[in-house]
Scaffold this active site. Structure first.
Site, short mmCIF file in Angstrom:
data_model
loop_
_atom_site.label_atom_id
_atom_site.label_comp_id
_atom_site.label_asym_id
_atom_site.label_seq_id
_atom_site.Cartn_x
_atom_site.Cartn_y
_atom_site.Cartn_z
N HIS A 121 0.86 -1.18 0.00
CA HIS A 121 0.00 0.00 0.00
C HIS A 121 0.90 1.24 0.00
CE1 HIS A 121 -2.82 2.98 1.72
NE2 HIS A 121 -3.80 2.17 1.40
N ASP A 198 3.18 -4.58 8.00
CA ASP A 198 1.93 -3.85 7.86
C ASP A 198 0.80 -4.86 7.97
OD1 ASP A 198 -0.40 -2.66 6.96
OD2 ASP A 198 0.47 -1.82 5.13
N GLN A 201 -4.46 -5.29 6.74
CA GLN A 201 -5.42 -6.18 6.10
C GLN A 201 -5.46 -7.56 6.74
OE1 GLN A 201 -7.59 -5.33 3.71
NE2 GLN A 201 -6.83 -3.23 3.70
N LYS A 224 -10.66 -1.47 10.52
CA LYS A 224 -10.83 -2.61 9.63
C LYS A 224 -11.23 -3.87 10.38
CE LYS A 224 -7.40 -0.78 6.37
NZ LYS A 224 -8.27 -0.29 5.31
N CYS A 362 -4.74 2.38 -3.68
CA CYS A 362 -3.50 2.89 -3.08
C CYS A 362 -2.37 1.87 -3.22
CB CYS A 362 -3.71 3.27 -1.61
SG CYS A 362 -4.79 4.68 -1.37
#
Length: 404
Positions: A121, A198, A201, A224, A362
């Site tokens: 991202h 990261d 997600q 999220k 993104c």
């Protein structure tokens, strides 16, 4: 087995109509919907214990402080951090990544190397580019293959004694590919590099065990995973957090201030300047409790079935191509139809109540790799159903007919 109808009833927004049609919400990769228990917890904070934390001797301040720190402990146990003070509250994944890159500005030297992946991202690309420009370090990129998987042989070839940081997403937001992060962390540590994952997600779909992964940093967002927007977590190993300088100066992050010199507070407060999103931090703990009550094994099973059903059904549409066909995937399907712009499909199916994401998500380097302007991304959560997928497939077919 999950009682899906019971779960859906816990999410008020799922019962509404959009453009006169029942809402089918497949934009969970951008943000998840919130159960009533989370919505109620936000109101409860402001109705009953609204006060600033860590600074007051009065009862409300103590109640708010206790609730905030209890939430920190919930996050600690959820991700299996060794210490509660390794858990920093942030405004989201982007904030956490920028906090780390700011710290490494005092560590990196010209010629040092930072490795990112081609699946990232923008929030895990741009801060590292800015860091390299500031320090003279060099950005290296792990390439991907046509299935959307990172090429491990190329990654291993990039690693050297010059590598100081490796940063990679746990799951690709654009393709849903699950990266072999534990293996990648082990290889990075073998050359002495620090690793940031990261996890934005990943956390809606699985429970990351940061001690088992042995990552140095793990960043994710609350919104999220059924929590409020403006909330997030940066996990950092104690040794690294002690080594990095503060990200911001202000109240709360100090031990003593004079005009001659300031000394900083201990972890985690060293990195938590100013009044935080108190309600958000507390309610993030509520969201984590809720997801654990549903059970991540149940969540994964439901989402695997949704992914399989969507993949099979969509591929029956002539001219449709799915991007990200690797073996290990989360519940994301990113696709296009030959000759039709993804925005046009997304706009038409919105009129039928279907919420998907269109564009480059993104993750523009991924789209450049496939030589496409973007994709239609349907991202599923445990509260979605196969019947909703069938509605989407029929809507896509109708849009294709209209646009062909």
């Amino acid at each position: 087995m999950l009682d899906i109808q019971k779960i859906r009833a816990e999410f008020p927004i799922l019962s509404q109509t959009v453009n006169g049609k029942p809402l089918v919400y497949f934009d969970n990769g951008a943000t998840s919907q919130k159960p009533q228990i989370v919505i109620d917890a936000i109101a409860k904070y402001y109705q009953e214990i609204n006060a600033n934390i860590h600074r007051g001797v009065h009862t409300l301040s103590q109640l708010a402080t206790d609730a905030y720190e209890i939430s920190r402990s919930k996050v600690q146990h959820h991700i299996n951090a060794k210490f509660a003070h390794e858990v920093l509250f942030t405004s989201g994944t982007t904030h956490g990544i920028n906090l780390v890159t700011n710290g490494f500005a005092s560590i990196l030297k010209p010629g040092d190397e930072v490795i990112v992946s081609s699946l990232e991202h923008h929030s895990n690309i741009v801060p590292w580019q800015m860091l390299c420009e500031k320090t003279g370090a060099v950005l290296r990129v792990i390439p991907m293959n046509e299935d959307g998987e990172l090429i491990m042989e190329a990654y291993e070839a990039l690693l050297s004694e010059k590598t100081k940081v490796v940063t990679v997403n746990h799951i690709s937001n654009a393709l849903g590919i699950i990266n072999p992060v534990k293996y990648m962390i082990e290889k990075a540590h073998a050359v002495g590099a620090a690793v940031l994952i990261d996890g934005a997600q990943a956390v809606p779909h699985l429970k990351p065990d940061v001690q088992d992964l042995d990552c140095d940093f793990y960043a994710f967002s609350g919104h999220k995973m059924c929590g409020p927007t403006g909330t997030g977590i940066l996990y950092g190993k104690e040794a690294w957090l002690n080594k990095l300088p503060p990200y911001q100066g202000g109240g709360e992050m100090i031990k003593e201030v004079t005009f001659e010199k300031t000394t900083y507070a201990d972890l985690p407060h060293k990195f938590e300047a100013g009044t935080p999103n108190i309600a958000g931090g507390i309610v993030l703990g509520t969201a984590i409790d809720y997801l654990n009550s549903v059970g991540f094994e149940n969540i994964q099973k439901q989402e695997e079935e949704l992914l399989a059903h969507a993949t099979k059904s969509l591929l029956e549409i002539e001219g449709l191509k799915i991007y990200g066909t690797g073996k290990n995937k989360a519940s994301v399907v990113s696709f296009n139809i030959d000759g039709i712009h993804p925005y046009d499909i997304g706009s038409i199916i919105d009129k039928l109540g279907i919420a998907v994401r269109t564009g480059h998500h993104c993750a523009q380097p991924i789209m450049n790799f496939f030589c496409i302007p973007g994709t239609i991304r349907a991202s599923f959560s445990f509260y979605n159903t196969k019947e909703e997928i069938d509605l989407m497939v029929e809507a896509v077919k109708k849009a294709k007919t209209m646009l062909s």
